[in-house]
Write a protein that holds these residues in place. Structure first.
Motif, mmCIF file in Angstrom:
data_model
loop_
_atom_site.group_PDB
_atom_site.id
_atom_site.type_symbol
_atom_site.label_atom_id
_atom_site.label_comp_id
_atom_site.label_asym_id
_atom_site.label_seq_id
_atom_site.Cartn_x
_atom_site.Cartn_y
_atom_site.Cartn_z
ATOM 1 N N GLN A 92 -2.992 -1.742 -3.721
ATOM 2 C CA GLN A 92 -2.990 -0.302 -3.428
ATOM 3 C C GLN A 92 -1.609 0.329 -3.566
ATOM 4 N N ALA A 93 -0.770 -0.291 -4.405
ATOM 5 C CA ALA A 93 0.501 0.337 -4.746
ATOM 6 C C ALA A 93 0.248 1.436 -5.772
ATOM 7 N N GLU A 94 1.115 2.438 -5.767
ATOM 8 C CA GLU A 94 1.067 3.488 -6.772
ATOM 9 C C GLU A 94 2.010 3.070 -7.898
ATOM 10 N N VAL A 95 1.446 2.622 -9.000
ATOM 11 C CA VAL A 95 2.245 2.097 -10.111
ATOM 12 C C VAL A 95 2.399 3.168 -11.177
ATOM 13 N N ILE A 96 3.657 3.498 -11.488
ATOM 14 C CA ILE A 96 3.973 4.516 -12.493
ATOM 15 C C ILE A 96 4.462 3.801 -13.747
ATOM 16 N N PRO A 97 3.655 3.802 -14.829
ATOM 17 C CA PRO A 97 4.044 3.074 -16.042
ATOM 18 C C PRO A 97 5.036 3.848 -16.895
ATOM 19 N N ILE A 98 6.041 3.131 -17.402
ATOM 20 C CA ILE A 98 7.104 3.728 -18.213
ATOM 21 C C ILE A 98 7.373 2.773 -19.373
ATOM 22 N N VAL A 99 7.497 3.284 -20.585
ATOM 23 C CA VAL A 99 7.725 2.395 -21.724
ATOM 24 C C VAL A 99 8.912 2.864 -22.561
ATOM 25 N N SER A 100 9.565 1.903 -23.193
ATOM 26 C CA SER A 100 10.664 2.215 -24.100
ATOM 27 C C SER A 100 10.104 2.771 -25.402
ATOM 28 N N TYR A 101 10.972 3.318 -26.219
ATOM 29 C CA TYR A 101 10.534 3.850 -27.507
ATOM 30 C C TYR A 101 10.026 2.733 -28.413
ATOM 31 N N THR A 102 10.596 1.549 -28.290
ATOM 32 C CA THR A 102 10.125 0.412 -29.082
ATOM 33 C C THR A 102 8.676 0.076 -28.744
ATOM 34 N N VAL A 103 8.353 0.052 -27.463
ATOM 35 C CA VAL A 103 6.984 -0.243 -27.039
ATOM 36 C C VAL A 103 6.028 0.835 -27.540
ATOM 37 N N GLN A 104 6.469 2.080 -27.526
ATOM 38 C CA GLN A 104 5.621 3.191 -27.955
ATOM 39 C C GLN A 104 5.305 3.163 -29.443
ATOM 40 N N ASN A 105 6.237 2.671 -30.247
ATOM 41 C CA ASN A 105 6.158 2.897 -31.689
ATOM 42 C C ASN A 105 6.003 1.644 -32.541
ATOM 43 N N THR A 106 5.963 0.475 -31.936
ATOM 44 C CA THR A 106 5.944 -0.751 -32.717
ATOM 45 C C THR A 106 4.608 -1.480 -32.607
ATOM 46 N N ASP A 107 3.932 -1.622 -33.738
ATOM 47 C CA ASP A 107 2.762 -2.492 -33.826
ATOM 48 C C ASP A 107 3.240 -3.881 -34.227
ATOM 49 N N SER A 108 2.660 -4.905 -33.631
ATOM 50 C CA SER A 108 3.060 -6.273 -33.949
ATOM 51 C C SER A 108 1.826 -7.169 -33.958
ATOM 52 N N LYS A 109 2.034 -8.443 -34.247
ATOM 53 C CA LYS A 109 0.915 -9.389 -34.236
ATOM 54 C C LYS A 109 0.352 -9.575 -32.831
ATOM 55 N N PHE A 110 1.072 -9.062 -31.841
ATOM 56 C CA PHE A 110 0.612 -9.175 -30.459
ATOM 57 C C PHE A 110 -0.170 -7.947 -30.002
ATOM 58 N N LYS A 169 0.833 -1.198 0.000
ATOM 59 C CA LYS A 169 0.000 0.000 0.000
ATOM 60 C C LYS A 169 0.873 1.256 0.000
ATOM 61 N N ASP A 170 0.584 2.135 -0.952
ATOM 62 C CA ASP A 170 1.254 3.437 -1.096
ATOM 63 C C ASP A 170 2.717 3.328 -1.520
ATOM 64 N N LYS A 171 3.199 2.135 -1.832
ATOM 65 C CA LYS A 171 4.553 2.018 -2.368
ATOM 66 C C LYS A 171 4.573 2.559 -3.796
ATOM 67 N N ARG A 172 5.578 3.357 -4.102
ATOM 68 C CA ARG A 172 5.724 3.914 -5.450
ATOM 69 C C ARG A 172 6.556 2.942 -6.296
ATOM 70 N N ILE A 173 5.869 2.275 -7.210
ATOM 71 C CA ILE A 173 6.502 1.251 -8.034
ATOM 72 C C ILE A 173 6.555 1.729 -9.483
ATOM 73 N N GLY A 174 7.765 1.990 -9.970
ATOM 74 C CA GLY A 174 7.920 2.267 -11.389
ATOM 75 C C GLY A 174 7.851 0.948 -12.136
ATOM 76 N N PHE A 175 7.066 0.913 -13.215
ATOM 77 C CA PHE A 175 6.943 -0.336 -13.975
ATOM 78 C C PHE A 175 7.288 -0.060 -15.428
ATOM 79 N N GLY A 176 8.455 -0.566 -15.849
ATOM 80 C CA GLY A 176 8.937 -0.329 -17.198
ATOM 81 C C GLY A 176 8.745 -1.535 -18.095
ATOM 82 N N LEU A 177 8.271 -1.280 -19.312
ATOM 83 C CA LEU A 177 8.129 -2.324 -20.315
ATOM 84 C C LEU A 177 9.067 -2.042 -21.483
ATOM 85 N N THR A 178 9.805 -3.077 -21.902
ATOM 86 C CA THR A 178 10.608 -2.987 -23.119
ATOM 87 C C THR A 178 10.019 -3.948 -24.150
#
Length: 201
Positions: free
Chosen positions: A33-51, A4-13
């Motif tokens: 009840q964690a505070e999750v801060i989502p962060i993504v790489s440029y690849t995740v932001q810009n790549t469409d795939s079959k997934f 609860k209230d832990k600030r967790i950065g969550f990065g996806l590549t």
């Protein structure tokens, strides 16, 4: 322990096939009840795939966490001095980003958030997903395993007969790994077995 209230950065590549496995784990952290801060790489932001499309993944992250995704190095940098995280999680962590992290290269928002967290002497938890963990990237993996404040979600050879150098984190251990890392401990065992299908016969 309570998240609860832990600030967790969550990065996806960019291990795109793993994203569908990651989203339920993020939901669990939010339910705690964690505070999750989502962060993504440029690849995740810009790549469409079959997934899935990049925009769909971004929308999903923002829907789960209730926060805007951090998309730039500039927006990730304040997670060090001004808005520190209790822990930074990278899952999935590709072999490309693993090698950069091990060699102090910071060229995307996820790596910047990790650098900012290490600057504060707080834990960084890695969910490895790479086809060359037992190949050329093996030296980088071992380097990180021997680095201060770096922890791992338990991982193993996911397809040893067809991809003998590949190792993948078992994301079912993500929440427990977060709890251990916040206490300065590595969840053991780090290397776990995946039972090959032909051994079930």
């Amino acid at each position: 322990m309570s998240l609860k209230d832990k600030r967790i950065g969550f990065g996806l590549t960019g291990s795109h096939h793993t994203h569908s496995q990651v989203f339920p784990q993020i939901e669990k952290l939010v339910m705690e009840q964690a505070e999750v801060i989502p962060i993504v790489s440029y690849t995740v932001q810009n790549t469409d795939s079959k997934f899935g499309k990049a925009s769909e993944h971004i929308e999903k992250l923002e829907s789960i966490t209730g926060r805007k995704v951090i998309r730039t190095i500039q927006d990730a940098e304040p997670l060090g001095p001004k808005y520190p995280l209790d822990i930074m999680v990278i899952a999935p962590l590709t072999g490309n980003s693993l090698s950069k992290l091990a060699n102090a290269l910071t060229d995307n928002p996820v790596l910047m958030a990790s650098k900012s967290t290490m600057r504060n002497q707080n834990p960084v938890l890695l969910g490895v997903t790479t086809n060359d963990a037992l190949g050329l990237n093996g030296s980088n993996l071992i380097k990180l395993m021997n680095s201060k404040n770096i922890y791992f979600i338990p991982f193993g050879q996911d397809d040893p007969y067809h991809k003998p150098n590949s190792m993948t984190a078992n994301l079912d251990y993500l929440q427990k790994s977060v709890e251990y890392a916040l206490n300065g401990k590595q969840l053991q065992p780090i290397i776990i077995p995946y039972l090959p299908k032909n051994m079930l016969k």
